[in-house]
Design a protein around this motif. Structure first.
Motif, PDB file in Angstrom:
ATOM      1  N   VAL A 162      -7.641  -3.949  -1.359  1.00 34.60           N
ATOM      2  CA  VAL A 162      -6.421  -4.408  -1.502  1.00 34.60           C
ATOM      3  C   VAL A 162      -5.500  -4.817  -0.262  1.00 34.60           C
ATOM      4  O   VAL A 162      -5.760  -4.001   0.975  1.00 34.60           O
ATOM      5  CB  VAL A 162      -5.550  -3.137  -2.095  1.00 34.60           C
ATOM      6  N   GLN A 195       1.014  -2.874  -1.047  1.00 29.22           N
ATOM      7  CA  GLN A 195       1.479  -1.616  -1.152  1.00 29.22           C
ATOM      8  C   GLN A 195       1.803  -1.198  -2.641  1.00 29.22           C
ATOM      9  O   GLN A 195       1.452  -0.085  -2.928  1.00 29.22           O
ATOM     10  CB  GLN A 195       2.622  -0.972  -0.188  1.00 29.22           C
ATOM     11  N   ARG A 220      -1.888  -2.601  -5.163  1.00 29.26           N
ATOM     12  CA  ARG A 220      -2.308  -1.098  -5.123  1.00 29.26           C
ATOM     13  C   ARG A 220      -2.738  -0.608  -6.459  1.00 29.26           C
ATOM     14  O   ARG A 220      -3.752   0.074  -6.757  1.00 29.26           O
ATOM     15  CB  ARG A 220      -1.555  -0.151  -4.288  1.00 29.26           C
ATOM     16  N   TYR A 236      -6.154   5.465  -3.400  1.00 26.48           N
ATOM     17  CA  TYR A 236      -5.014   4.700  -3.773  1.00 26.48           C
ATOM     18  C   TYR A 236      -3.699   5.414  -3.962  1.00 26.48           C
ATOM     19  O   TYR A 236      -2.709   4.832  -3.562  1.00 26.48           O
ATOM     20  CB  TYR A 236      -5.265   3.757  -4.842  1.00 26.48           C
ATOM     21  N   PRO A 265       1.072   3.173  -5.580  1.00 26.48           N
ATOM     22  CA  PRO A 265       1.034   2.278  -6.596  1.00 26.48           C
ATOM     23  C   PRO A 265       2.218   2.194  -7.645  1.00 26.48           C
ATOM     24  O   PRO A 265       2.867   3.065  -8.000  1.00 26.48           O
ATOM     25  CB  PRO A 265      -0.206   2.540  -7.061  1.00 26.48           C
TER      26      PRO A 265
END
Length: 160
Positions: free
Chosen positions: A6, A113, A117, A134, A140
Motif C-alpha cells: 500500500v 492512508q 489501506r 493495516y 483504513p
C-alpha cells in the motif's frame, strides 16, 4: 500473490520506477538492486481532478492495472464519488484474476492512508493473510472496507 503493498501515489511511482533500467543495462540494473518482481496495480484516483495525471500501464513487470476513480468519503457528498458495489466487484475480480500469476499487488491512492489501506487490508484478508497491521498502523476507510467485505461475503454465499 506473495505480498500486498500500500503506497501513496508518490510511493507507487517510486516502486514502479525501481523496475526501470535503460536499454541494454539489465545486468547492471540487477547488480544495483533493480526490482524484478511481477506486479499488478490498483490505482485509486480522485474524482475532483479526474485523476492525478499518472497512469500506470502494463509492461514486462506490470501485468495488469485497475484504475478506479472515487473519493475518500464514507457517505454521499454532492460532487464526489462514493465507492460502490460495482467497484468492489471490480477489485475482487482483479485480485482473483491475478492472484496466482504475479508476485505483488500494489495498491495506491493519493496519500496511501485511507482508501488504499482499506483495499490493501481487504486484499490481504481475501488472500488468506492477517490484515491486522493495516488497522494497527493506520486508519483504513472503514466504509470502503465494509463494502468490499459485503461483496466478498455475497459472492461466497452465492457460490461465485
Amino acid at each position: 500473490m506473495k505480498r500486498v503493498l500500500v503506497k501513496s501515489v508518490h510511493g507507487a511511482f517510486d516502486y514502479v520506477m525501481a523496475h526501470y533500467y535503460p536499454f541494454g543495462m539489465a545486468d547492471e540494473a540487477a547488480e544495483q538492486g533493480a526490482l524484478t518482481d511481477t506486479y499488478v496495480v490498483i490505482s485509486i484516483q480522485d474524482s475532483h481532478t479526474s485523476g492525478f495525471g499518472v497512469q500506470f500501464t502494463e509492461n514486462q513487470f506490470c501485468k495488469g492495472v485497475l484504475t478506479l476513480i472515487f473519493d475518500d468519503i464514507v457517505t454521499e457528498v454532492d460532487g464526489a464519488v462514493l465507492f460502490d458495489d460495482e467497484m468492489a466487484d471490480q477489485v475482487i475480480d482483479f485480485i482473483e484474476k491475478h492472484r496466482k500469476s504475479v508476485d505483488t499487488l500494489l495498491v495506491h491512492c493519493y496519500a496511501g492512508q485511507s482508501r488504499s489501506r482499506a483495499v490493501g487490508a481487504f486484499a490481504v484478508e481475501m488472500l488468506g493473510g492477517d490484515n491486522s497491521k493495516y488497522f494497527e498502523e493506520g486508519t483504513p476507510n472503514q466504509y470502503i472496507y465494509d463494502v468490499l467485505e459485503s461483496a466478498w461475503v455475497r459472492r461466497q454465499l452465492s457460490g461465485m
